[in-house]
Write a protein that holds these residues in place. Structure first.
Motif, PDB file in Angstrom:
ATOM      1  N   TYR A  14      28.446  -9.931 -18.616  1.00  0.00           N
ATOM      2  CA  TYR A  14      27.827 -11.125 -18.381  1.00  0.00           C
ATOM      3  C   TYR A  14      26.593 -11.505 -19.089  1.00  0.00           C
ATOM      4  N   ASP A  15      25.940 -10.404 -19.838  1.00  0.00           N
ATOM      5  CA  ASP A  15      24.846 -10.758 -20.512  1.00  0.00           C
ATOM      6  C   ASP A  15      25.248 -11.344 -21.797  1.00  0.00           C
ATOM      7  N   LEU A  16      25.812 -12.310 -22.027  1.00  0.00           N
ATOM      8  CA  LEU A  16      26.175 -12.915 -23.358  1.00  0.00           C
ATOM      9  C   LEU A  16      25.028 -13.832 -23.682  1.00  0.00           C
ATOM     10  N   PRO A  17      24.670 -13.586 -24.955  1.00  0.00           N
ATOM     11  CA  PRO A  17      23.336 -14.425 -25.375  1.00  0.00           C
ATOM     12  C   PRO A  17      23.901 -15.903 -25.484  1.00  0.00           C
ATOM     13  N   GLY A  18      23.236 -16.838 -25.042  1.00  0.00           N
ATOM     14  CA  GLY A  18      23.735 -18.171 -25.302  1.00  0.00           C
ATOM     15  C   GLY A  18      24.459 -18.759 -24.137  1.00  0.00           C
ATOM     16  N   LEU A  19      24.842 -17.832 -23.160  1.00  0.00           N
ATOM     17  CA  LEU A  19      25.700 -18.438 -21.948  1.00  0.00           C
ATOM     18  C   LEU A  19      24.622 -19.222 -21.112  1.00  0.00           C
ATOM     19  N   GLN A  20      25.232 -20.478 -20.764  1.00  0.00           N
ATOM     20  CA  GLN A  20      24.303 -21.457 -19.940  1.00  0.00           C
ATOM     21  C   GLN A  20      24.831 -21.965 -18.729  1.00  0.00           C
ATOM     22  N   ASP A  21      23.984 -22.423 -17.818  1.00  0.00           N
ATOM     23  CA  ASP A  21      24.489 -23.057 -16.544  1.00  0.00           C
ATOM     24  C   ASP A  21      25.326 -22.060 -15.944  1.00  0.00           C
ATOM     25  N   THR A  22      24.730 -20.812 -15.599  1.00  0.00           N
ATOM     26  CA  THR A  22      25.424 -19.911 -14.879  1.00  0.00           C
ATOM     27  C   THR A  22      25.355 -19.941 -13.405  1.00  0.00           C
ATOM     28  N   GLY A  23      26.052 -19.368 -12.716  1.00  0.00           N
ATOM     29  CA  GLY A  23      26.055 -19.448 -11.182  1.00  0.00           C
ATOM     30  C   GLY A  23      27.143 -18.733 -10.472  1.00  0.00           C
ATOM     31  N   TRP A  24      26.969 -17.940  -9.701  1.00  0.00           N
ATOM     32  CA  TRP A  24      27.823 -16.895  -9.040  1.00  0.00           C
ATOM     33  C   TRP A  24      28.577 -18.189  -7.898  1.00  0.00           C
ATOM     34  N   VAL A  25      29.688 -17.947  -7.850  1.00  0.00           N
ATOM     35  CA  VAL A  25      30.455 -18.925  -6.843  1.00  0.00           C
ATOM     36  C   VAL A  25      31.197 -17.867  -5.983  1.00  0.00           C
ATOM     37  N   SER A  26      31.585 -18.209  -4.535  1.00  0.00           N
ATOM     38  CA  SER A  26      32.347 -17.207  -3.633  1.00  0.00           C
ATOM     39  C   SER A  26      33.800 -18.023  -3.750  1.00  0.00           C
ATOM     40  N   VAL A  27      34.843 -17.397  -3.729  1.00  0.00           N
ATOM     41  CA  VAL A  27      36.171 -18.093  -3.413  1.00  0.00           C
ATOM     42  C   VAL A  27      36.999 -17.258  -2.515  1.00  0.00           C
ATOM     43  N   ASP A  28      37.635 -17.972  -1.634  1.00  0.00           N
ATOM     44  CA  ASP A  28      38.500 -17.269  -0.853  1.00  0.00           C
ATOM     45  C   ASP A  28      39.984 -17.806  -1.034  1.00  0.00           C
ATOM     46  N   THR A  29      40.920 -16.975  -0.912  1.00  0.00           N
ATOM     47  CA  THR A  29      42.225 -17.220  -1.330  1.00  0.00           C
ATOM     48  C   THR A  29      43.026 -16.917   0.156  1.00  0.00           C
ATOM     49  N   PRO A  30      44.418 -17.348   0.145  1.00  0.00           N
ATOM     50  CA  PRO A  30      45.400 -16.762   1.054  1.00  0.00           C
ATOM     51  C   PRO A  30      45.569 -15.174   1.044  1.00  0.00           C
ATOM     52  N   TRP A  31      45.218 -14.784   0.019  1.00  0.00           N
ATOM     53  CA  TRP A  31      45.475 -13.211   0.059  1.00  0.00           C
ATOM     54  C   TRP A  31      44.134 -12.403   0.171  1.00  0.00           C
ATOM     55  N   GLY A  32      42.912 -13.058   0.722  1.00  0.00           N
ATOM     56  CA  GLY A  32      41.895 -12.561   0.915  1.00  0.00           C
ATOM     57  C   GLY A  32      40.722 -12.908  -0.233  1.00  0.00           C
ATOM     58  N   ALA A  33      39.653 -12.123  -0.057  1.00  0.00           N
ATOM     59  CA  ALA A  33      38.456 -12.224  -1.111  1.00  0.00           C
ATOM     60  C   ALA A  33      38.825 -11.521  -2.481  1.00  0.00           C
ATOM     61  N   PRO A  34      38.302 -11.994  -3.603  1.00  0.00           N
ATOM     62  CA  PRO A  34      38.357 -11.276  -4.711  1.00  0.00           C
ATOM     63  C   PRO A  34      37.532  -9.993  -4.787  1.00  0.00           C
ATOM     64  N   SER A  35      37.281  -9.172  -5.689  1.00  0.00           N
ATOM     65  CA  SER A  35      36.431  -8.013  -6.008  1.00  0.00           C
ATOM     66  C   SER A  35      34.966  -8.259  -5.601  1.00  0.00           C
ATOM     67  N   ASP A  36      34.656  -9.575  -5.957  1.00  0.00           N
ATOM     68  CA  ASP A  36      33.201  -9.990  -6.033  1.00  0.00           C
ATOM     69  C   ASP A  36      33.149 -11.475  -6.332  1.00  0.00           C
ATOM     70  N   GLN A  37      32.024 -12.118  -6.111  1.00  0.00           N
ATOM     71  CA  GLN A  37      31.807 -13.524  -6.298  1.00  0.00           C
ATOM     72  C   GLN A  37      32.093 -13.487  -7.980  1.00  0.00           C
ATOM     73  N   ILE A  38      32.368 -14.658  -8.564  1.00  0.00           N
ATOM     74  CA  ILE A  38      32.777 -15.022  -9.835  1.00  0.00           C
ATOM     75  C   ILE A  38      31.763 -15.737 -10.579  1.00  0.00           C
ATOM     76  N   LEU A  39      31.007 -15.376 -11.792  1.00  0.00           N
ATOM     77  CA  LEU A  39      30.058 -16.062 -12.362  1.00  0.00           C
ATOM     78  C   LEU A  39      30.723 -16.890 -13.301  1.00  0.00           C
ATOM     79  N   MET A  40      30.206 -18.306 -13.140  1.00  0.00           N
ATOM     80  CA  MET A  40      30.735 -19.375 -13.874  1.00  0.00           C
ATOM     81  C   MET A  40      29.646 -19.760 -15.041  1.00  0.00           C
ATOM     82  N   GLY A  41      29.903 -20.088 -16.149  1.00  0.00           N
ATOM     83  CA  GLY A  41      28.992 -20.441 -17.051  1.00  0.00           C
ATOM     84  C   GLY A  41      29.698 -21.273 -18.160  1.00  0.00           C
ATOM     85  N   ARG A  42      28.968 -21.690 -19.337  1.00  0.00           N
ATOM     86  CA  ARG A  42      29.395 -22.138 -20.398  1.00  0.00           C
ATOM     87  C   ARG A  42      28.695 -21.555 -21.638  1.00  0.00           C
TER      88      ARG A  42
END
Length: 292
Positions: A14-42
């Motif tokens: 996740y420590d990519l040089p130049g990765l911008q507008d990052t934020g951790w998001v929580s997601v729930d699914t019909p099969w439960g929660a994933p391993s962790d929050q997911i880091l979104m960025g561009r």
């Protein structure tokens, strides 16, 4: 613009040089929660921004063992965030003498020896059978291989990944057996991940990062966590560089929308529409809405 690129792997990515507008998001699914929050960025690239979604496969801090991962929730969560292409990075043992620790393998086949995991989104009430003859996306594999070549990373295009249940490492007899099957690397996490990605109509590619020789090698009979972690840390910079370079190529790929992976369910549903369980249909709209 192509969809979001999903990255499944360790936290160092996740420590990519130049990765911008990052934020951790929580997601729930019909099969439960994933391993962790997911880091979104561009990631700005010469051809436009690449949108990335990073999922820590084992959770931040490596909390979850391979058999306890909610593989279905992981893939479903990425799909719900608009991911169309998944790049999976995994630590593996080498089963060939020429795949020394530090080598990268762009896997093209799997042998699934896992047995304690839910392996399909489908089931009673709505049955589907997807093809796994070619279990990874060749288009994505080409982008990854070209990125590794450009970076000068020791790499091999093509190889068979033996997926064992774990969490223990192989016995010597098992390691010798897998070598006799012409397997190239061994790991614990890419199945049913690849199967579920196919059911979710996601393009999927695996980069296997060799950390040890498993126990078959006479000079490396005892696989230790300490040795593996040391190689993982040394691979971290190369893995980050790979993600950045491959993301640029993937995001600018004009052939992506026509990729066959994205229509894997066209002829997969076998349950007659009148016989389908309405609750199952509603649940599966999360990943199979295109054909439902």
């Amino acid at each position: 613009m192509n969809g979001v690129i999903g990255i499944i792997g360790g936290s160092g990515l996740y420590d990519l040089p130049g990765l911008q507008d990052t934020g951790w998001v929580s997601v729930d699914t019909p099969w439960g929660a994933p391993s962790d929050q997911i880091l979104m960025g561009r990631l700005p690239t010469p051809g436009g921004d690449a949108r990335l979604a990073f999922l820590p496969r084992h959770g931040r801090g490596h909390r979850l063992p391979p058999s306890d991962l909610n593989y279905r929730a992981n893939i479903a969560a990425l799909k719900s965030l608009g991911v169309t292409d998944v790049l999976s990075l995994s630590a593996v043992g080498g089963l060939r003498a020429d795949l020394a620790p530090g080598s990268f393998v762009v896997v093209d086949q799997f042998i699934d020896r896992s047995f304690a995991r839910e392996k399909s989104f489908f089931g009673s009430g709505l049955v589907a059978h997807v093809s796994m003859a070619q279990p990874v996306c060749a288009r994505l594999g080409t982008h990854v291989h070209e990125a590794l070549l450009a970076l000068g990373v020791p790499s091999t295009r093509g190889g068979t990944y033996l997926v064992m249940e774990g969490p223990q490492f192989s016995t010597l007899a098992e390691s010798r057996l897998y070598r006799s099957w012409n397997c190239d690397v061994i790991g614990m996490t890419n199945m049913p991940e690849a199967k579920l990605a196919r059911e979710a109509e996601l393009c999927y590619a695996t980069v296997a990062m060799v950390t040890d020789f498993d126990c078959w090698h006479p000079q490396h009979e005892d696989v230790t966590v300490e040795a593996i972690v040391q190689v993982l840390l040394s691979n971290a910079d190369q893995a980050r560089a790979l993600v950045a370079r491959a993301a640029q190529a993937i995001s600018g790929d004009g052939h992506a929308p026509a990729c066959a992976c994205r229509r894997a369910l066209d002829h997969a549903l076998i349950t007659a529409p009148a016989a389908r369980d309405p609750a199952m249909v509603e649940k599966l709209r999360f990943i199979a809405g295109r054909v439902l």
